[in-house]
Design an enzyme around this catalytic site. Structure first.
Site, PDB file in Angstrom:
ATOM      1  N   HIS A  73      -2.820   7.608  -4.149  1.00  0.00           N
ATOM      2  CA  HIS A  73      -2.760   6.493  -4.963  1.00  0.00           C
ATOM      3  C   HIS A  73      -4.839   6.128  -5.159  1.00  0.00           C
ATOM      4  O   HIS A  73      -4.887   6.444  -3.556  1.00  0.00           O
ATOM      5  CB  HIS A  73      -1.857   5.341  -5.214  1.00  0.00           C
ATOM      6  CG  HIS A  73      -2.805   4.764  -3.982  1.00  0.00           C
ATOM      7  ND1 HIS A  73      -1.737   3.246  -3.791  1.00  0.00           N
ATOM      8  CD2 HIS A  73      -3.609   3.747  -3.397  1.00  0.00           C
ATOM      9  CE1 HIS A  73      -1.687   2.342  -2.889  1.00  0.00           C
ATOM     10  NE2 HIS A  73      -3.130   2.635  -2.908  1.00  0.00           N
ATOM     11  N   GLU A  85      -0.373   4.673  -9.104  1.00  0.00           N
ATOM     12  CA  GLU A  85       0.672   5.355  -8.050  1.00  0.00           C
ATOM     13  C   GLU A  85       1.384   6.324  -8.668  1.00  0.00           C
ATOM     14  O   GLU A  85       0.786   6.480  -9.958  1.00  0.00           O
ATOM     15  CB  GLU A  85       1.391   4.249  -7.945  1.00  0.00           C
ATOM     16  CG  GLU A  85       1.706   2.281  -7.368  1.00  0.00           C
ATOM     17  CD  GLU A  85       1.075   2.581  -5.890  1.00  0.00           C
ATOM     18  OE1 GLU A  85       0.759   3.274  -5.510  1.00  0.00           O
ATOM     19  OE2 GLU A  85       0.924   1.017  -5.434  1.00  0.00           O
ATOM     20  N   ASN A 107       0.274   7.976  -0.082  1.00  0.00           N
ATOM     21  CA  ASN A 107       0.877   8.103  -0.896  1.00  0.00           C
ATOM     22  C   ASN A 107      -0.042   8.548  -1.845  1.00  0.00           C
ATOM     23  O   ASN A 107       0.662   9.339  -3.064  1.00  0.00           O
ATOM     24  CB  ASN A 107       2.065   7.286  -1.926  1.00  0.00           C
ATOM     25  CG  ASN A 107       0.944   5.896  -2.684  1.00  0.00           C
ATOM     26  OD1 ASN A 107      -0.198   6.030  -2.059  1.00  0.00           O
ATOM     27  ND2 ASN A 107       2.174   5.398  -3.004  1.00  0.00           N
ATOM     28  N   ASP A 109      -9.386  -3.237  -8.739  1.00  0.00           N
ATOM     29  CA  ASP A 109      -8.778  -4.025  -9.039  1.00  0.00           C
ATOM     30  C   ASP A 109      -8.064  -4.805  -8.434  1.00  0.00           C
ATOM     31  O   ASP A 109      -9.669  -5.893  -8.058  1.00  0.00           O
ATOM     32  CB  ASP A 109      -6.952  -3.297  -8.282  1.00  0.00           C
ATOM     33  CG  ASP A 109      -7.334  -2.639  -6.566  1.00  0.00           C
ATOM     34  OD1 ASP A 109      -8.545  -2.854  -6.180  1.00  0.00           O
ATOM     35  OD2 ASP A 109      -6.481  -1.462  -6.723  1.00  0.00           O
TER      36      ASP A 109
END
Ligand code: PGA
Length: 241
Positions: free
Chosen positions: A137, A142, A135, A67
């Site tokens: 990811h 997400e 979380n 990313d």
């Protein structure tokens, strides 16, 4: 899923380096999927150390990163282009033409996503290195991201911006969007190496190993992948029973 438990961050980094170096020895033209963040930094340090000590060559290796932020120039110290250059590429002999990251400054970002996905398809990632967000990811996928997504533009969760704010002067400076390989892009990799260290990842690792598969917890998709190795330290495994 194979789980390798190690005692701490340093041991995780060393085991991960051994894992990748073996793959490079077996296939000097390996296509390696890479990640940024605190987790793989120690792994990269070990690869640099190995290069100094044993001269391992990356001349024929291809790297494809997960990313990049949108709106940060590649030259910004917080861009993932800069992170990779500083923490890995400039210490190895990887030809820069063999290293791919999404271009977060592309005039047509949608087109850039399509271009990036075609690089992934053309090169075919042999091993993808992943960290895991608190979380759940993976990459910047997400919670709530469809498992069918390929490379796309994503809006970062507020908790992700908060977690990454430590690298910036203030949270306002953390970009709100990024280009990320999608879950489906990551799943195309022949093999996956997920690293996790420290108690702040314990909840996420616990959730991952619970076996429940849901788009609300992106990393859980890895249960559908045939070849996943997790190297996690005692802290990250501290609430796994
Ligand atoms: P970290 O980030 O390695 O900096 O903890 C991991 C991630 O968010 O995927």
């Amino acid at each position: 899923m194979e789980i390798i438990q190690v005692s701490n961050y340093e041991e995780m980094s060393k085991r991960a380096a051994e894992f990748l170096l073996k793959k490079i020895e077996q296939n000097p033209s390996l296509a390696l999927g890479l990640a940024t963040g605190s987790t793989p930094k120690g792994l990269y340090e070990q690869l640099i150390l190995d290069r100094k000590e044993h001269g391992t060559s990356y001349e024929h290796v291809t790297t494809i990163n997960l990313d990049e932020y949108i709106g940060l120039p590649a030259s910004n110290p917080n861009s993932y282009h800069s992170f990779m250059k500083e923490n890995l590429f400039r210490h190895l002999d990887i030809p820069l033409s063999n290293s791919y990251l999404p271009n977060g400054e592309a005039a047509d970002l949608q087109k850039e996503c399509t271009r990036y996905e075609s690089i992934i398809d053309e090169k075919g990632i042999d091993v993808q290195v992943l960290g895991i967000g608190q979380n759940g990811h993976i990459g910047f996928n997400e919670p709530g991201t469809s498992f069918n997504q390929t490379t796309h533009i994503t809006t970062l969760a507020q908790s992700t911006r908060q977690a990454n704010a430590r690298f910036f002067q203030s949270i306002e400076e953390v970009p709100k969007q990024a280009i990320t390989m999608g879950i489906a892009s990551i799943m195309k990799s022949s093999e996956i190496l997920l690293l996790a260290s420290g108690a702040k990842k314990a909840e996420a690792v616990h959730q991952l190993l619970s076996g429940e598969i849901s788009e609300d917890f992106p990393a859980s998709v890895l249960h559908h992948h045939p070849h996943v190795t997790i190297i996690a330290d005692d802290g990250a495994l501290s609430i796994v029973t």
